[in-house]
Each structure stands twice: as structure tokens, then as C-alpha cells.
Motif scaffolding. Structure first.
Motif, PDB file in Angstrom:
ATOM      1  N   ARG A  88       0.814  -1.222   0.000  1.00  0.00           N
ATOM      2  CA  ARG A  88       0.000   0.000   0.000  1.00  0.00           C
ATOM      3  C   ARG A  88       0.842   1.265   0.000  1.00  0.00           C
ATOM      4  O   ARG A  88       0.407   2.301  -0.495  1.00  0.00           O
ATOM      5  N   THR A  89       2.066   1.177   0.556  1.00  0.00           N
ATOM      6  CA  THR A  89       2.944   2.351   0.530  1.00  0.00           C
ATOM      7  C   THR A  89       3.408   2.676  -0.883  1.00  0.00           C
ATOM      8  O   THR A  89       3.754   3.827  -1.182  1.00  0.00           O
ATOM      9  N   LYS A  90       3.405   1.669  -1.765  1.00  0.00           N
ATOM     10  CA  LYS A  90       3.829   1.879  -3.151  1.00  0.00           C
ATOM     11  C   LYS A  90       2.652   2.130  -4.084  1.00  0.00           C
ATOM     12  O   LYS A  90       2.847   2.325  -5.285  1.00  0.00           O
TER      13      LYS A  90
END
Length: 278
Positions: A88-90
């Protein structure tokens, strides 16, 4: 005949379950696009300039079609929620890259098509392809893609309705099944009532996607960051809201007039045919 299998696909309750179908649909799209690009580029040497005078008559129609191309904006939050936590961070970086690639494909697809066929370019480019096995494969691939991406696009709609009506989507039971059946039947009725796909795209793009892309983001941003009093921020929010409302009104009016004109022509044709047998 396709409504029954589409209804069965819409019964899948998790977005992950639709991942395989979406992947196959993407490959089918890529294969179909490759064939269309090949036919387009093979006709580029026949390109001639077709100068036209400036006219705003077709701009609302273009605006509706262009915004419709990004109708998947409603899937962004669902896609992010369904992604693995470690990814999700990417997600934002991958999303920007995907938008750049998709936009480039849209622009080149339309440009090469018009360079190849000029003013004879049809609203559906497959109608410009010559007869033979490859155009048939293109139509089959695109039909395959549309068929298996339909439940993906229906997923956020059903999920929002289930949360609104039942609170927990997992407890919707038979009522959730009825919601899916009604939505699938409703889409079938709309397609039957509006046979021109380009006019339907313009109507959806102008009436729904314009609000989704411009008006609602501006309103949501004003609500979430209501303590931000900077003039530039507020001006940008109001600009998006006004552009969305004005674009929706003008585009919807244009699309409806096109649909009503086409429907009137079809009704007249049917009346003339019936008169021949009376």
C-alpha cells in the motif's frame, strides 16, 4: 443472453476473487490493441491532411467521451484497500505510473486511428478494420475484456449500497443478491434503450464521471481540509466544483439531444416499415 452469466459473476463478494478475470481481460485488451495498432500503422502512408475550421459544436461530446475514459476512478479506493498491506505504501507511485501509461495509450490510439482513416474514422475503430480473421479476433478479445471487467466495475457500486442499506456487506445475504440482480438488469435495459455506444459513453461521462472527477473531489477536499483558509486552495476547490457542474450540464444536454435525435430517427424508420405492411 449475457445478463445471466454477468449476474453470476457479480455474485463474487471479494475483489480478490475477480483478480484472475481482470488479468485475463487485460491480456485480451493488450492483444486486441496490438492488432489495431498494426492495422492503423499499415495505413499511415495513406495519411492526408484534412483541415477543418474551428468549431465548438463537438466539444461537449468530446469532453464526455474523454472523461468517460477515466470512469475507473471510482475503483481507486477499492483497489488500494484490496492490495496487500506491504504494497500500500507503493500504491500511489504505481497508480501514477499506470495513469501515465493508460493516458499515453489513449492518445496514441486515437491519433493513429485518425491518421490512418482520416474523416472516415468511425466512433468504434473496429468498424474501420477490413474483413478477415484478425478483426474478428479483436472483437472477440474486446468482448471478452468487457464481459470479465463488468463485475469489477460493479463491485464498488454494490459495496456502497450494501453498506448503506445493511451496514455490514457480509450480512446482506439474499437481499445483496437481489441488489446485484437489479443492477445487472438495469444495465441491460439501458444498453437496449441506447443502442449507440458512443452516445452512451458521452452521457455517462458528462453526467456521472464529470461530477466524480471534478465536483466531488473539490467538495470532499473542502470538507476534509475545512481549516485550510489559503486563498489558492479554496480557489482551486471552487474552480473544480464550477467546472464539474458547468461541464456536466452542457455535456449532458448535448448527449441527451444526440440520443433523442437518434431515437427519433429510429422511431420514424420503424413507423415507415410498419406502414409498408399495413
Amino acid at each position: 443472453g449475457l445478463l445471466a452469466p454477468l449476474f453470476l459473476l457479480s455474485l463474487l463478494r471479494h475483489l480478490q476473487s475477480l483478480g484472475t478475470f481482470s488479468l485475463f481481460a487485460d491480456f485480451a485488451n493488450i492483444f486486441a490493441y496490438a492488432i489495431v495498432y498494426y492495422f492503423d500503422l499499415s495505413h499511415v502512408h495513406h495519411f492526408k491532411l484534412h483541415p477543418k475550421g474551428w468549431s465548438m459544436e463537438g466539444f461537449p461530446f468530446f469532453l464526455g467521451i474523454a472523461i468517460y475514459c477515466y470512469e475507473g476512478a471510482g475503483m481507486i479506493l477499492s483497489l488500494e484497500q484490496s492490495a496487500a498491506k506491504e504494497m500500500r505504501t507503493k500504491f500511489r507511485t504505481l497508480f501514477k505510473l499506470a495513469m501515465f501509461v493508460v493516458t499515453s495509450i489513449y492518445i496514441s490510439f486515437g491519433t493513429f486511428g485518425y491518421l490512418s482513416f482520416g474523416p472516415d474514422t468511425n466512433s468504434i475503430i473496429t468498424l474501420n478494420l477490413p474483413s478477415g480473421p484478425f478483426p474478428l479476433i479483436v472483437k472477440l478479445c474486446l468482448s471478452f475484456s468487457l464481459f470479465f471487467t463488468f463485475p469489477v466495475m460493479m463491485f464498488p457500486v454494490v459495496r456502497i449500497l450494501e453498506i448503506k442499506l445493511f451496514g455490514d456487506p457480509q450480512s446482506s445475504g439474499h437481499a445483496g443478491t437481489m441488489i446485484r440482480a437489479v443492477l445487472v438488469a438495469l444495465t441491460g435495459l439501458i444498453i437496449t434503450a441506447i443502442p449507440s455506444f458512443s452516445n452512451l459513453m458521452a452521457l455517462v461521462g458528462s453526467s456521472c464521471c464529470t461530477l466524480l472527477s471534478f465536483t466531488l473531489p473539490g467538495l470532499f477536499h473542502m470538507k476534509i481540509f475545512k481549516d485550510d483558509r489559503r486563498f489558492l486552495t479554496r480557489a482551486l476547490d471552487w474552480l473544480l466544483i464550477i467546472l464539474g457542474i458547468v461541464g456536466a450540464l452542457i455535456g449532458t444536454k448535448d448527449a441527451l439531444s444526440r440520443i433523442l435525435t437518434e431515437t427519433g430517427v429510429q422511431v420514424n424508420i420503424y413507423c415507415e416499415v410498419d406502414a409498408l405492411f399495413v
